[in-house]
Scaffold this motif. Structure first.
Motif, PDB file in Angstrom:
ATOM      1  N   ASP A  31       7.967   3.144  -3.768  1.00  0.00           N
ATOM      2  CA  ASP A  31       9.396   3.330  -3.474  1.00  0.00           C
ATOM      3  C   ASP A  31       9.583   4.115  -2.180  1.00  0.00           C
ATOM      4  O   ASP A  31      10.485   3.821  -1.388  1.00  0.00           O
ATOM      5  CB  ASP A  31      10.079   4.057  -4.639  1.00  0.00           C
ATOM      6  N   THR A  32       8.713   5.110  -1.957  1.00  0.00           N
ATOM      7  CA  THR A  32       8.764   5.869  -0.705  1.00  0.00           C
ATOM      8  C   THR A  32       8.471   4.965   0.478  1.00  0.00           C
ATOM      9  O   THR A  32       9.109   5.074   1.534  1.00  0.00           O
ATOM     10  CB  THR A  32       7.742   7.022  -0.745  1.00  0.00           C
ATOM     11  N   HIS A  35      11.576   3.012   1.147  1.00  0.00           N
ATOM     12  CA  HIS A  35      12.594   3.930   1.690  1.00  0.00           C
ATOM     13  C   HIS A  35      12.362   4.179   3.175  1.00  0.00           C
ATOM     14  O   HIS A  35      13.296   4.029   3.998  1.00  0.00           O
ATOM     15  CB  HIS A  35      12.529   5.246   0.918  1.00  0.00           C
ATOM     16  N   TYR A  81      17.834   5.259   1.116  1.00  0.00           N
ATOM     17  CA  TYR A  81      18.119   5.071  -0.306  1.00  0.00           C
ATOM     18  C   TYR A  81      18.769   3.723  -0.595  1.00  0.00           C
ATOM     19  O   TYR A  81      18.500   3.109  -1.632  1.00  0.00           O
ATOM     20  CB  TYR A  81      19.016   6.208  -0.821  1.00  0.00           C
ATOM     21  N   SER A  85      17.262   0.820  -3.166  1.00  0.00           N
ATOM     22  CA  SER A  85      18.001   0.319  -4.329  1.00  0.00           C
ATOM     23  C   SER A  85      18.100  -1.200  -4.297  1.00  0.00           C
ATOM     24  O   SER A  85      17.921  -1.873  -5.313  1.00  0.00           O
ATOM     25  CB  SER A  85      19.405   0.936  -4.360  1.00  0.00           C
ATOM     26  N   SER A 161      14.289   4.470  -7.482  1.00  0.00           N
ATOM     27  CA  SER A 161      15.491   4.236  -6.674  1.00  0.00           C
ATOM     28  C   SER A 161      16.698   4.988  -7.242  1.00  0.00           C
ATOM     29  O   SER A 161      17.645   5.288  -6.515  1.00  0.00           O
ATOM     30  CB  SER A 161      15.802   2.740  -6.584  1.00  0.00           C
ATOM     31  N   GLY A 164      15.551   9.214  -7.125  1.00  0.00           N
ATOM     32  CA  GLY A 164      15.647   9.802  -5.789  1.00  0.00           C
ATOM     33  C   GLY A 164      17.029  10.388  -5.528  1.00  0.00           C
ATOM     34  O   GLY A 164      17.146  11.574  -5.170  1.00  0.00           O
ATOM     35  N   PRO A 165      18.102   9.606  -5.709  1.00  0.00           N
ATOM     36  CA  PRO A 165      19.444  10.163  -5.525  1.00  0.00           C
ATOM     37  C   PRO A 165      19.791  11.271  -6.520  1.00  0.00           C
ATOM     38  O   PRO A 165      20.548  12.180  -6.186  1.00  0.00           O
ATOM     39  CB  PRO A 165      20.355   8.946  -5.733  1.00  0.00           C
ATOM     40  N   LEU A 168      18.293  14.232  -5.090  1.00  0.00           N
ATOM     41  CA  LEU A 168      19.092  14.567  -3.916  1.00  0.00           C
ATOM     42  C   LEU A 168      20.373  15.288  -4.324  1.00  0.00           C
ATOM     43  O   LEU A 168      20.800  16.243  -3.669  1.00  0.00           O
ATOM     44  CB  LEU A 168      19.431  13.286  -3.158  1.00  0.00           C
ATOM     45  N   ASP A 181      18.141  13.116   3.482  1.00  0.00           N
ATOM     46  CA  ASP A 181      19.070  12.230   4.191  1.00  0.00           C
ATOM     47  C   ASP A 181      20.521  12.671   4.012  1.00  0.00           C
ATOM     48  O   ASP A 181      21.341  12.530   4.926  1.00  0.00           O
ATOM     49  CB  ASP A 181      18.918  10.794   3.686  1.00  0.00           C
ATOM     50  N   PHE A 200      25.015   7.755  -2.841  1.00  0.00           N
ATOM     51  CA  PHE A 200      23.717   7.095  -3.019  1.00  0.00           C
ATOM     52  C   PHE A 200      23.431   6.835  -4.503  1.00  0.00           C
ATOM     53  O   PHE A 200      22.898   5.784  -4.864  1.00  0.00           O
ATOM     54  CB  PHE A 200      22.601   7.955  -2.424  1.00  0.00           C
ATOM     55  N   ALA A 204      22.906   3.299  -6.349  1.00  0.00           N
ATOM     56  CA  ALA A 204      21.643   3.068  -7.057  1.00  0.00           C
ATOM     57  C   ALA A 204      21.895   2.603  -8.488  1.00  0.00           C
ATOM     58  O   ALA A 204      21.209   1.702  -8.991  1.00  0.00           O
ATOM     59  CB  ALA A 204      20.801   4.342  -7.053  1.00  0.00           C
TER      60      ALA A 204
END
Length: 233
Positions: A31-32, A35, A81, A85, A161, A164-165, A168, A181, A200, A204
């Motif tokens: 996923d990274t 991204h 992001y 997604s 996905s 991550g948000p 964040l 971000d 985000f 997602a």
């Protein structure tokens, strides 16, 4: 059951179950990869220059690039992001179309291009190289084992996905300066980091609902096919 509640419960359940699979944390770096690739492609599309990409063992990543300030920089900051997604939806679309083999080949080519064009840190090159070999092995094995591997990658990308948000958002509330971000976007716009994190996250979750609808649709179609076969017998 409300589809949003069902989506969230399914995501929670899948996140718990996949963490019981050995080495699943290692594969989550995929996923990274997506991204950071999103940042890189946005930079190139806007006539910028990508210097290098780093992939780290803690699932973090950094894209070093040069792009004109203003709206172009804004777009590049958003292009992490959101592509991740959308990629999770694409993974399940390929699954629904029963094209898992082609999907694994596309992922392998993407990882190879990352090594050739962008990734320069030692861990990133090491991870991508081993990931390419493992993915090719499962592709060559074929059958149900290949499909199970593809589905594992799809669910890991889907979970990451969304997570991550979520992470964040937590940083946006507690320490906005560390919100990645979202912090970059906060510096360029009137919106604080926590608002960008919520945007985000909402996107997602919408993508996760679409991805799971594709998954449930494929499962339902398979069930009907098996039922029809049983009746014919």
């Amino acid at each position: 059951m409300n589809k949003w509640i069902k989506t969230i419960l399914y995501l929670v359940g899948a996140a718990i179950l996949t963490r019981l699979i050995p080495f699943s944390s290692w594969f989550r770096i995929m996923d990274t990869m997506v991204h950071e690739l999103g940042h890189a492609l946005a930079t190139l599309a806007l006539s910028g220059r990508v210097l290098s990409i780093e992939l780290n063992p803690d699932h973090s990543g950094v894209t070093y690039s040069l792009v004109a300030p203003g709206w172009k920089s804004l777009v590049v900051s958003m292009a992490g992001y959101i592509p991740a997604s959308l990629f999770s939806v694409l993974m399940f679309y390929v699954y629904a179309r029963q094209k898992q083999g082609q999907g694994l080949l596309a992922i392998t080519v993407t990882a190879l291009l990352m090594i050739i064009l962008f990734v320069r840190n030692g861990y990133g090159i090491w991870w991508l190289s081993i990931f390419i070999v493992i993915t090719l092995v499962f592709y060559l094995i074929g059958g149900k084992i290949r499909n199970a591997y593809y589905l594992l990658l799809a669910f890991l990308c889907l979970e990451e996905s969304v997570m991550g948000p979520v992470t964040l958002l937590i940083y946006g509330v507690i320490t906005p300066a560390r919100a990645g971000d979202a912090a970059n976007l906060a510096h360029q716009t009137p919106l604080p980091a926590v608002v960008w994190a919520l945007i985000f996250l909402a996107f997602a979750l919408w993508c996760a609902k679409l991805a799971l609808q594709l998954f449930w649709g494929r499962r339902s179609a398979s069930g009907r096919s098996l039922d029809m076969s049983a009746r014919l017998r």
